[in-house]
Motif scaffolding. Structure first.
Motif, PDB file in Angstrom:
ATOM      1  N   GLY A  18       6.599  -2.604  -8.866  1.00 11.70           N
ATOM      2  CA  GLY A  18       6.615  -4.245  -9.229  1.00 11.70           C
ATOM      3  C   GLY A  18       6.642  -4.899  -7.927  1.00 11.70           C
ATOM      4  N   ASP A  19       7.477  -4.138  -6.953  1.00  6.89           N
ATOM      5  CA  ASP A  19       7.855  -4.693  -5.748  1.00  6.89           C
ATOM      6  C   ASP A  19       6.580  -4.744  -4.787  1.00  6.89           C
ATOM      7  N   GLY A  20       5.918  -3.620  -4.806  1.00  9.63           N
ATOM      8  CA  GLY A  20       4.791  -3.274  -4.067  1.00  9.63           C
ATOM      9  C   GLY A  20       3.407  -4.298  -4.396  1.00  9.63           C
ATOM     10  N   TYR A  73      13.852  -9.829  -4.133  1.00  7.42           N
ATOM     11  CA  TYR A  73      12.706  -9.351  -3.541  1.00  7.42           C
ATOM     12  C   TYR A  73      11.720 -10.437  -3.155  1.00  7.42           C
ATOM     13  N   TYR A  74      11.674 -11.391  -3.985  1.00  4.95           N
ATOM     14  CA  TYR A  74      10.652 -12.417  -4.010  1.00  4.95           C
ATOM     15  C   TYR A  74      10.788 -13.037  -2.571  1.00  4.95           C
ATOM     16  N   GLY A  75      11.973 -13.474  -2.137  1.00  2.00           N
ATOM     17  CA  GLY A  75      12.267 -14.282  -0.929  1.00  2.00           C
ATOM     18  C   GLY A  75      12.090 -13.066   0.309  1.00  2.00           C
ATOM     19  N   LEU A 101       8.306 -17.176 -11.228  1.00  2.36           N
ATOM     20  CA  LEU A 101       9.127 -17.310 -12.546  1.00  2.36           C
ATOM     21  C   LEU A 101       9.532 -15.886 -12.845  1.00  2.36           C
ATOM     22  N   THR A 102      10.732 -15.852 -13.559  1.00  2.00           N
ATOM     23  CA  THR A 102      11.048 -14.358 -13.883  1.00  2.00           C
ATOM     24  C   THR A 102      11.193 -14.556 -15.522  1.00  2.00           C
ATOM     25  N   SER A 103      10.482 -14.035 -16.322  1.00  5.18           N
ATOM     26  CA  SER A 103      10.482 -14.237 -17.715  1.00  5.18           C
ATOM     27  C   SER A 103      10.415 -12.805 -18.588  1.00  5.18           C
ATOM     28  N   HIS A 114      14.458 -13.539 -17.471  1.00  8.19           N
ATOM     29  CA  HIS A 114      15.026 -13.733 -16.350  1.00  8.19           C
ATOM     30  C   HIS A 114      15.900 -12.653 -16.051  1.00  8.19           C
ATOM     31  N   ASN A 115      16.049 -11.921 -14.822  1.00  9.98           N
ATOM     32  CA  ASN A 115      17.100 -11.339 -14.272  1.00  9.98           C
ATOM     33  C   ASN A 115      17.866 -12.131 -13.401  1.00  9.98           C
ATOM     34  N   PRO A 116      19.210 -12.411 -13.325  1.00  8.68           N
ATOM     35  CA  PRO A 116      20.096 -11.667 -14.381  1.00  8.68           C
ATOM     36  C   PRO A 116      20.579 -12.489 -15.653  1.00  8.68           C
ATOM     37  N   ALA A 166       8.631  -8.063 -15.482  1.00  5.47           N
ATOM     38  CA  ALA A 166       9.147  -6.652 -15.386  1.00  5.47           C
ATOM     39  C   ALA A 166       9.895  -6.454 -16.664  1.00  5.47           C
ATOM     40  N   TYR A 167      10.365  -7.277 -17.679  1.00  5.05           N
ATOM     41  CA  TYR A 167      11.202  -7.147 -18.817  1.00  5.05           C
ATOM     42  C   TYR A 167      10.255  -7.259 -19.989  1.00  5.05           C
ATOM     43  N   GLY A 168       9.315  -7.589 -19.814  1.00  5.54           N
ATOM     44  CA  GLY A 168       8.355  -8.159 -20.798  1.00  5.54           C
ATOM     45  C   GLY A 168       8.439  -7.425 -22.152  1.00  5.54           C
ATOM     46  N   VAL A 180       0.343 -12.243 -13.035  1.00  7.23           N
ATOM     47  CA  VAL A 180       1.851 -11.740 -13.994  1.00  7.23           C
ATOM     48  C   VAL A 180       1.967 -10.521 -13.315  1.00  7.23           C
ATOM     49  N   LEU A 181       3.237 -10.201 -13.197  1.00  8.30           N
ATOM     50  CA  LEU A 181       3.717  -8.944 -12.798  1.00  8.30           C
ATOM     51  C   LEU A 181       4.033  -7.829 -13.797  1.00  8.30           C
ATOM     52  N   ARG A 182       3.824  -6.699 -13.915  1.00  8.39           N
ATOM     53  CA  ARG A 182       4.384  -5.798 -14.943  1.00  8.39           C
ATOM     54  C   ARG A 182       4.879  -4.451 -14.104  1.00  8.39           C
ATOM     55  N   THR A 183       5.630  -3.729 -14.938  1.00  8.84           N
ATOM     56  CA  THR A 183       6.026  -2.609 -14.118  1.00  8.84           C
ATOM     57  C   THR A 183       6.430  -1.357 -15.104  1.00  8.84           C
ATOM     58  N   PHE A 184       6.267  -0.182 -14.467  1.00 10.13           N
ATOM     59  CA  PHE A 184       6.779   1.129 -15.478  1.00 10.13           C
ATOM     60  C   PHE A 184       8.096   1.215 -15.238  1.00 10.13           C
ATOM     61  N   SER A 185       8.754   0.771 -14.409  1.00  9.19           N
ATOM     62  CA  SER A 185      10.140   1.083 -14.106  1.00  9.19           C
ATOM     63  C   SER A 185      11.149   0.939 -15.141  1.00  9.19           C
ATOM     64  N   LYS A 186      11.054  -0.047 -16.091  1.00 10.64           N
ATOM     65  CA  LYS A 186      12.107  -0.438 -16.936  1.00 10.64           C
ATOM     66  C   LYS A 186      11.855   0.157 -18.486  1.00 10.64           C
ATOM     67  N   ALA A 187      11.035  -0.343 -19.178  1.00 12.14           N
ATOM     68  CA  ALA A 187      10.744   0.178 -20.590  1.00 12.14           C
ATOM     69  C   ALA A 187      10.030   1.394 -20.616  1.00 12.14           C
ATOM     70  N   VAL A 213       9.220   6.709 -10.050  1.00  9.40           N
ATOM     71  CA  VAL A 213       7.993   7.431  -9.652  1.00  9.40           C
ATOM     72  C   VAL A 213       7.388   6.016  -8.737  1.00  9.40           C
ATOM     73  N   ARG A 214       7.901   4.866  -8.877  1.00  7.20           N
ATOM     74  CA  ARG A 214       7.496   3.595  -8.247  1.00  7.20           C
ATOM     75  C   ARG A 214       6.011   3.306  -8.751  1.00  7.20           C
ATOM     76  N   LEU A 215       5.894   2.812  -9.801  1.00  4.82           N
ATOM     77  CA  LEU A 215       4.561   2.280 -10.311  1.00  4.82           C
ATOM     78  C   LEU A 215       4.616   0.904 -11.061  1.00  4.82           C
TER      79      LEU A 215
HETATM   80  C1  LIG Z   1      13.171  -4.074 -11.963  1.00  3.25           C
HETATM   81  C2  LIG Z   1      12.479  -5.542 -11.271  1.00  3.25           C
HETATM   82  C3  LIG Z   1      11.461  -5.550 -10.824  1.00  3.25           C
HETATM   83  C4  LIG Z   1      10.285  -4.414 -10.348  1.00  3.25           C
HETATM   84  O1  LIG Z   1      10.723  -3.458  -9.909  1.00  3.25           O
HETATM   85  P1  LIG Z   1      10.044  -2.056  -9.539  1.00  3.25           P
HETATM   86  O2  LIG Z   1      10.919  -0.742  -9.793  1.00  3.25           O
HETATM   87  O3  LIG Z   1       9.602  -2.267  -8.306  1.00  3.25           O
HETATM   88  O4  LIG Z   1       8.833  -2.145 -10.379  1.00  3.25           O
HETATM   89  C5  LIG Z   1      10.529  -6.948 -10.601  1.00  3.25           C
HETATM   90  N1  LIG Z   1      11.143  -7.961 -10.953  1.00  3.25           N
HETATM   91  C6  LIG Z   1      12.591  -7.912 -11.281  1.00  3.25           C
HETATM   92  C7  LIG Z   1      13.294  -9.075 -11.641  1.00  3.25           C
HETATM   93  C8  LIG Z   1      13.116  -6.780 -11.522  1.00  3.25           C
HETATM   94  O5  LIG Z   1      14.207  -6.805 -12.205  1.00  3.25           O
END
Ligand SMILES: *Cc1c(COP(=O)(O)O)cnc(C)c1O
Length: 357
Positions: free
Chosen positions: A91-93, A118-120, A160-162, A164-166, A194-196, A216-223, A229-231
């Motif tokens: 998601g960072d990429g 990482y947004y900033g 917007l993080t939804s 939200h972390n943390p 990311a936590y959708g 919209v940002l989504r990631t394979f890192s969490k669920a 693998v960074r995707l």
């Molecule tokens: C974990 C996380 C991401 C994305 O992480 P990647 O490992 O780079 O996919 C993005 N936003 C938030 C708020 C996160 O906690």
């Protein structure tokens, strides 16, 4: 020779690695309960592991077919055109690609505090300046359109993080729309989901049907349990989806990552189990920890423990690693990732013992 002026840049502080802590404590990594980085306690889907092993044989080739196949699969899943899916190295990429596509030197962005660092960072890499909207603890970190719009001052990108972390809270789709409506035409609203998967709520992807100012940002890192693998990817409006070709790193996601992602998407059972367990765990933590918590829609719970640094250190001695939220600007909170049932029970027991001391 010197690098450019990086004095405004801040380093990302990751949750501590399990091997690192185990070595320090003279313990075996397996004995530790690692609940610091919101990783999936079940690991990746076995099908994804299998796919990575098979892909290893093809690692000498560029990921052409797999990259296209995964893009198409995700487009189908979200009912968007393939061009609208921007695969990336995590998601960072994807955040970097969105910044590259939008920010001109000196443009400003608006980020949450507390929030994902990482947004900033990404905006600064792209010569942008960073402003903040504040989510206040006394308001329960409420995620309301007014909070964002009151702070908004014409920024090019609003994050917007939804969930939200943390804090674990979430924006309603109405609030997201109100923010997109209340900002300038040329402002992009990035909704980080990311936590959708953990939230029992619709994705903001549906807003893209009628708008060109939300991504919209989504990631394979969490669920999906594939943080290693960074995707990840962004889903962007059709109107400017072709910008991807102008900003991406060629073959943005690796062959191993794409194969793993394709396999993971086929394993609904693994995601369901991960999500169900996280829902159980966040209830369990809120109900049983002897400290204030905030309602979470993600796979972690923010817990107000008093001296976060001290409590996190005590817990580490006991083999439980949680995230000290001092770097988020919350020196009295720790963030506890939802583990397996056993890990979660252990964490709550140890937190309560430390707090009772
Ligand atoms: C974990 C996380 C991401 C994305 O992480 P990647 O490992 O780079 O996919 C993005 N936003 C938030 C708020 C996160 O906690």
């Amino acid at each position: 020779m010197e690098p450019r002026d990086l004095s405004a840049h801040v380093e990302y502080e990751a949750g501590r690695g399990i091997e690192e802590v185990a070595r320090e404590l003279g313990m075996d990594a397996d004995e530790l309960v690692k609940l610091a980085s919101n990783e999936n306690p079940f690991g990746p889907s076995p099908a994804a592991v299998d796919a990575i092993q098979r892909a290893a044989e093809r690692a000498s080739s560029y990921p052409k077919a797999s990259h296209a196949d995964l893009t198409d699969r995700l487009a189908e899943r979200w009912s968007v055109a393939s061009e609208q899916v921007w695969l990336a190295n995590g998601g960072d990429g994807a955040l970097d690609y969105l910044a590259r596509a939008t920010i001109e030197p000196g443009d400003e962005v608006l980020v949450p505090r507390p929030g994902f660092a990482y947004y900033g960072m990404s905006a600064r890499y792209h010569h942008g300046d960073v402003n903040e909207y504040v989510l206040s603890k006394t308001d329960g970190f409420e995620l309301a359109a007014e909070t964002v719009l009151d702070a908004y001052d014409g920024e090019r990108v609003v994050y917007l993080t939804s969930p939200h972390n943390p804090s674990g809270g979430r924006f309603s789709l109405d609030a997201i729309e109100a923010i997109a409506d209340g900002t300038n035409e040329e402002t992009l609203v990035v909704v980080d989901e990311a936590y959708g998967e953990y939230a029992d709520a619709p994705s903001a992807v549906e807003l893209l049907a009628d708008r060109d100012d939300v991504a919209v940002l989504r990631t394979f890192s969490k669920a999906y349990g594939l943080a290693g693998v960074r995707l990840g990817y962004a889903v962007v409006p059709e109107e400017w989806a072709d910008a991807y070709a102008a900003v991406n790193t060629p073959f943005a996601a690796s062959e191993l990552a794409c194969r793993a992602g394709l396999a993971a998407l086929d394993d609904d059972e693994h995601v369901e189990r991960s999500v169900e367990t996280a829902r159980w765990a966040r209830e369990y933590v809120s109900d049983n920890v002897n400290a204030p918590t905030w309602e979470s829609h993600a796979n972690f719970v923010l817990v107000e423990v008093g001296n976060a640094e001290g409590v996190a250190a005590e817990l580490r001695e006991r083999g439980v690693i949680v995230r000290d939220c001092t770097s988020f600007g919350l020196p009295d909170c720790v963030r506890v990732t939802c583990g397996t049932e056993a890990e979660t029970r252990t964490a709550v027991r140890e937190i309560n013992e430390v707090l009772a001391e």
